[in-house]
Design a protein around this motif. Sequence first.
Motif, PDB file in Angstrom:
ATOM      1  N   GLN A  14       0.865  -1.242  -0.053  1.00  0.00           N
ATOM      2  CA  GLN A  14       0.136  -0.019  -0.039  1.00  0.00           C
ATOM      3  C   GLN A  14       0.849   1.388  -0.012  1.00  0.00           C
ATOM      4  OE1 GLN A  14      -1.932  -0.940   3.663  1.00  0.00           O
ATOM      5  NE2 GLN A  14      -0.827   0.676   4.814  1.00  0.00           N
ATOM      6  N   ARG A  15       0.249   2.526  -0.361  1.00  0.00           N
ATOM      7  CA  ARG A  15       0.744   3.892  -0.093  1.00  0.00           C
ATOM      8  C   ARG A  15       2.131   3.823  -0.705  1.00  0.00           C
ATOM      9  NH1 ARG A  15      -1.456   6.902   3.496  1.00  0.00           N
ATOM     10  NH2 ARG A  15       0.270   7.328   4.618  1.00  0.00           N
ATOM     11  N   ILE A  16       3.316   4.059   0.209  1.00  0.00           N
ATOM     12  CA  ILE A  16       4.585   4.420  -0.649  1.00  0.00           C
ATOM     13  C   ILE A  16       5.112   3.368  -0.985  1.00  0.00           C
ATOM     14  CG2 ILE A  16       7.023   5.269   0.022  1.00  0.00           C
ATOM     15  CD1 ILE A  16       5.342   7.234   2.103  1.00  0.00           C
ATOM     16  N   ARG A  36       1.232  -8.684   5.276  1.00  0.00           N
ATOM     17  CA  ARG A  36       0.729  -9.618   6.230  1.00  0.00           C
ATOM     18  C   ARG A  36      -0.400 -10.340   5.392  1.00  0.00           C
ATOM     19  NH1 ARG A  36       0.299  -5.700  11.198  1.00  0.00           N
ATOM     20  NH2 ARG A  36      -0.086  -4.399   9.419  1.00  0.00           N
ATOM     21  N   ARG A  39      -4.399  -8.367  -0.377  1.00  0.00           N
ATOM     22  CA  ARG A  39      -5.547  -7.401  -0.533  1.00  0.00           C
ATOM     23  C   ARG A  39      -6.470  -8.321  -1.408  1.00  0.00           C
ATOM     24  NH1 ARG A  39      -2.000  -5.487   2.953  1.00  0.00           N
ATOM     25  NH2 ARG A  39      -2.077  -3.420   3.065  1.00  0.00           N
ATOM     26  N   PHE A  57       6.298  -9.415  10.646  1.00  0.00           N
ATOM     27  CA  PHE A  57       7.447  -8.907  11.284  1.00  0.00           C
ATOM     28  C   PHE A  57       7.345  -8.896  13.218  1.00  0.00           C
ATOM     29  CE2 PHE A  57       9.170  -9.116   7.258  1.00  0.00           C
ATOM     30  CZ  PHE A  57       9.092  -7.828   6.846  1.00  0.00           C
ATOM     31  N   ASN A  83      10.980  -0.742   4.302  1.00  0.00           N
ATOM     32  CA  ASN A  83       9.814   0.218   4.073  1.00  0.00           C
ATOM     33  C   ASN A  83       8.610  -0.165   5.083  1.00  0.00           C
ATOM     34  OD1 ASN A  83       7.883   2.246   2.539  1.00  0.00           O
ATOM     35  ND2 ASN A  83       6.729   0.383   2.750  1.00  0.00           N
ATOM     36  N   SER A  85       6.405  -0.606   8.283  1.00  0.00           N
ATOM     37  CA  SER A  85       6.476   0.336   9.577  1.00  0.00           C
ATOM     38  C   SER A  85       5.157   0.367  10.370  1.00  0.00           C
ATOM     39  CB  SER A  85       6.906   1.863   9.208  1.00  0.00           C
ATOM     40  OG  SER A  85       6.369   2.586   9.943  1.00  0.00           O
ATOM     41  N   TYR A 145       7.944   5.128  18.154  1.00  0.00           N
ATOM     42  CA  TYR A 145       7.947   5.354  16.729  1.00  0.00           C
ATOM     43  C   TYR A 145       9.361   6.038  16.640  1.00  0.00           C
ATOM     44  CZ  TYR A 145       7.541   7.173  12.093  1.00  0.00           C
ATOM     45  OH  TYR A 145       7.678   7.300  10.963  1.00  0.00           O
ATOM     46  N   LYS A 149      12.717   4.325  15.103  1.00  0.00           N
ATOM     47  CA  LYS A 149      13.230   4.631  13.758  1.00  0.00           C
ATOM     48  C   LYS A 149      14.808   5.319  13.999  1.00  0.00           C
ATOM     49  CE  LYS A 149       9.900   4.636  10.719  1.00  0.00           C
ATOM     50  NZ  LYS A 149      10.121   3.845   9.369  1.00  0.00           N
ATOM     51  N   ALA A 175      10.001  13.623   6.033  1.00  0.00           N
ATOM     52  CA  ALA A 175       9.011  14.171   6.821  1.00  0.00           C
ATOM     53  C   ALA A 175       7.532  13.726   6.096  1.00  0.00           C
ATOM     54  CB  ALA A 175       8.896  15.699   7.292  1.00  0.00           C
ATOM     55  N   ILE A 177       4.960  12.724   3.754  1.00  0.00           N
ATOM     56  CA  ILE A 177       4.982  12.393   2.362  1.00  0.00           C
ATOM     57  C   ILE A 177       3.575  12.273   2.024  1.00  0.00           C
ATOM     58  CG2 ILE A 177       5.423  10.571   0.685  1.00  0.00           C
ATOM     59  CD1 ILE A 177       7.798  11.897   1.788  1.00  0.00           C
ATOM     60  N   MET A 178       2.744  11.552   2.495  1.00  0.00           N
ATOM     61  CA  MET A 178       1.277  11.505   2.260  1.00  0.00           C
ATOM     62  C   MET A 178       0.304  11.239   3.509  1.00  0.00           C
ATOM     63  SD  MET A 178       1.391   7.847   0.283  1.00  0.00           S
ATOM     64  CE  MET A 178      -0.404   7.842  -0.230  1.00  0.00           C
TER      65      MET A 178
HETATM   66  N1  NDP Z   1       3.459   8.586   5.188  1.00  0.00           N
HETATM   67  C1  NDP Z   1       4.108   9.356   5.323  1.00  0.00           C
HETATM   68  O1  NDP Z   1       4.068  10.552   5.308  1.00  0.00           O
HETATM   69  C2  NDP Z   1       5.647   9.208   5.864  1.00  0.00           C
HETATM   70  C3  NDP Z   1       6.114   7.842   5.950  1.00  0.00           C
HETATM   71  N2  NDP Z   1       7.169   7.635   6.409  1.00  0.00           N
HETATM   72  C4  NDP Z   1       7.958   5.995   6.580  1.00  0.00           C
HETATM   73  O2  NDP Z   1       7.871   5.700   4.738  1.00  0.00           O
HETATM   74  C5  NDP Z   1       7.415   4.305   5.103  1.00  0.00           C
HETATM   75  C6  NDP Z   1       6.255   4.071   4.228  1.00  0.00           C
HETATM   76  O3  NDP Z   1       5.091   4.887   4.777  1.00  0.00           O
HETATM   77  P1  NDP Z   1       3.562   4.384   4.477  1.00  0.00           P
HETATM   78  O4  NDP Z   1       3.399   4.015   3.008  1.00  0.00           O
HETATM   79  O5  NDP Z   1       2.628   5.576   5.105  1.00  0.00           O
HETATM   80  O6  NDP Z   1       3.333   3.105   5.458  1.00  0.00           O
HETATM   81  P2  NDP Z   1       2.034   2.331   6.049  1.00  0.00           P
HETATM   82  O7  NDP Z   1       1.758   2.986   7.392  1.00  0.00           O
HETATM   83  O8  NDP Z   1       1.111   2.231   4.998  1.00  0.00           O
HETATM   84  O9  NDP Z   1       2.914   0.885   6.508  1.00  0.00           O
HETATM   85  C7  NDP Z   1       3.532   0.270   5.577  1.00  0.00           C
HETATM   86  C8  NDP Z   1       3.360  -1.010   5.553  1.00  0.00           C
HETATM   87  O10 NDP Z   1       4.046  -1.660   6.885  1.00  0.00           O
HETATM   88  C9  NDP Z   1       3.595  -2.952   7.065  1.00  0.00           C
HETATM   89  N3  NDP Z   1       3.754  -3.375   8.570  1.00  0.00           N
HETATM   90  C10 NDP Z   1       3.107  -2.895   9.353  1.00  0.00           C
HETATM   91  N4  NDP Z   1       3.283  -3.711  10.525  1.00  0.00           N
HETATM   92  C11 NDP Z   1       4.003  -4.886   9.961  1.00  0.00           C
HETATM   93  C12 NDP Z   1       4.178  -6.076  10.502  1.00  0.00           C
HETATM   94  N5  NDP Z   1       3.938  -6.343  11.752  1.00  0.00           N
HETATM   95  N6  NDP Z   1       4.915  -7.101   9.767  1.00  0.00           N
HETATM   96  C13 NDP Z   1       5.123  -6.691   8.630  1.00  0.00           C
HETATM   97  N7  NDP Z   1       4.752  -5.671   7.887  1.00  0.00           N
HETATM   98  C14 NDP Z   1       4.165  -4.785   8.746  1.00  0.00           C
HETATM   99  C15 NDP Z   1       2.022  -2.954   6.746  1.00  0.00           C
HETATM  100  O11 NDP Z   1       1.770  -4.165   5.982  1.00  0.00           O
HETATM  101  P3  NDP Z   1       0.443  -4.804   5.758  1.00  0.00           P
HETATM  102  O12 NDP Z   1       0.049  -4.910   4.336  1.00  0.00           O
HETATM  103  O13 NDP Z   1       1.022  -6.180   6.192  1.00  0.00           O
HETATM  104  O14 NDP Z   1      -0.424  -4.250   6.832  1.00  0.00           O
HETATM  105  C16 NDP Z   1       1.986  -1.574   5.765  1.00  0.00           C
HETATM  106  O15 NDP Z   1       1.280  -1.876   4.386  1.00  0.00           O
HETATM  107  C17 NDP Z   1       7.470   3.968   6.494  1.00  0.00           C
HETATM  108  O16 NDP Z   1       8.496   3.487   6.868  1.00  0.00           O
HETATM  109  C18 NDP Z   1       7.141   5.339   7.224  1.00  0.00           C
HETATM  110  O17 NDP Z   1       7.522   5.123   8.801  1.00  0.00           O
HETATM  111  C19 NDP Z   1       8.057   8.587   7.295  1.00  0.00           C
HETATM  112  C20 NDP Z   1       7.491   9.779   7.010  1.00  0.00           C
HETATM  113  C21 NDP Z   1       6.283  10.074   6.632  1.00  0.00           C
END
Ligand code: NDP
Length: 233
Positions: A14-16, A36, A39, A57, A83, A85, A145, A149, A175, A177-178
């Motif tokens: 998803q997302r990024i 995990r 979809r 994880f 990625n 998180s 968090y 990080k 910082a 992103i979305m």
């Molecule tokens: N969005 C933003 O504005 C920002 C993002 N970031 C960083 O950029 C990266 C991407 O952000 P974003 O797309 O918003 O991320 P998301 O919050 O959408 O999370 C990304 C993925 O992490 C996976 N995840 C969470 N827990 C676990 C687990 N226990 N085991 C395996 N996978 C897991 C999820 O996978 P699953 O599909 O299994 O649920 C989820 O799809 C991240 O590292 C985030 O911290 C940093 C700053 C800003």
Amino acid sequence: MTEKPTILITGGAQRIGLHCAQRLVEDGYRVIITCRQARPEWQDNPLQGIEVLLADFSSVEGIRRLIDTLIERRVRLRALIHNASIWDNDDQGADALQQMFMVHMQAPYLLNLASDQLFDPVQVGDIIHISDHVAQRGSARHIAYSASKAGLEGLSRSFAARLAPRIKVNTIAPALIMFNEGDTPEYREKALAKSALGIEPGPEVVYQSIRFLMDNPYVTGTCLDLNGGRNLK
Ligand SMILES: NC(=O)C1=CN([C@@H]2O[C@H](COP(=O)(O)OP(=O)(O)OC[C@H]3O[C@@H](n4cnc5c(N)ncnc54)[C@H](OP(=O)(O)O)[C@@H]3O)[C@@H](O)[C@H]2O)C=CC1
Ligand SMILES: Nc1nc2c(c(=O)[nH]1)N=C([C@H](O)[C@@H](O)CO)CN2
């Protein structure tokens, strides 16, 4: 026909992560993502050119299962992008810190330790950790968090020293992103005001940063600030 170089993106469903996976497929890479759960929309619209591996994880066993699968399949990585998180506050206390440690540190640590069995021994490889601007400054509302990080950024520097010159190891520290769907207009306005550029750039800027690090033979052990001038305000 020569095999396409392979890139693994954790949490790429998803997302990024998904945006970067799709852009790297367009660039001609074979991309593997972890998530995990598959979809439901993939039933009718499967991800093109992206292989999905289920991996959780939250336990060491779950991380090791992914590593064993990659080794059994003799995957030879061109790049590994950490990625995955969890972005949560500290209401869950010990569980929050434990789970974010697992996802932000234990999984990258164990996967990176297995890099000699996961990366192509011939070509230069890249490991890229996606951190966050708050890792270096802390966050009153996201203590576990930001701390986990910060630990991720420490792992990145150590692995850069250990894996050179075969594998370059870097961090991208974004910082905003979305936004997330539930973010209110007030929250969005406040978040946009935190950076000098004041925009929600979207995931393309993370893809551009990944390409910069992958394409540059002389960058390792660094942290790329991708924060719109968040540090200027
Ligand atoms: N969005 C933003 O504005 C920002 C993002 N970031 C960083 O950029 C990266 C991407 O952000 P974003 O797309 O918003 O991320 P998301 O919050 O959408 O999370 C990304 C993925 O992490 C996976 N995840 C969470 N827990 C676990 C687990 N226990 N085991 C395996 N996978 C897991 C999820 O996978 P699953 O599909 O299994 O649920 C989820 O799809 C991240 O590292 C985030 O911290 C940093 C700053 C800003
Ligand atoms: N895993 C995630 N980490 C972060 C997210 C997210 O949605 N998932 N979002 C942010 C925010 O954009 C924050 O930077 C400002 O709202 C940070 N990290």
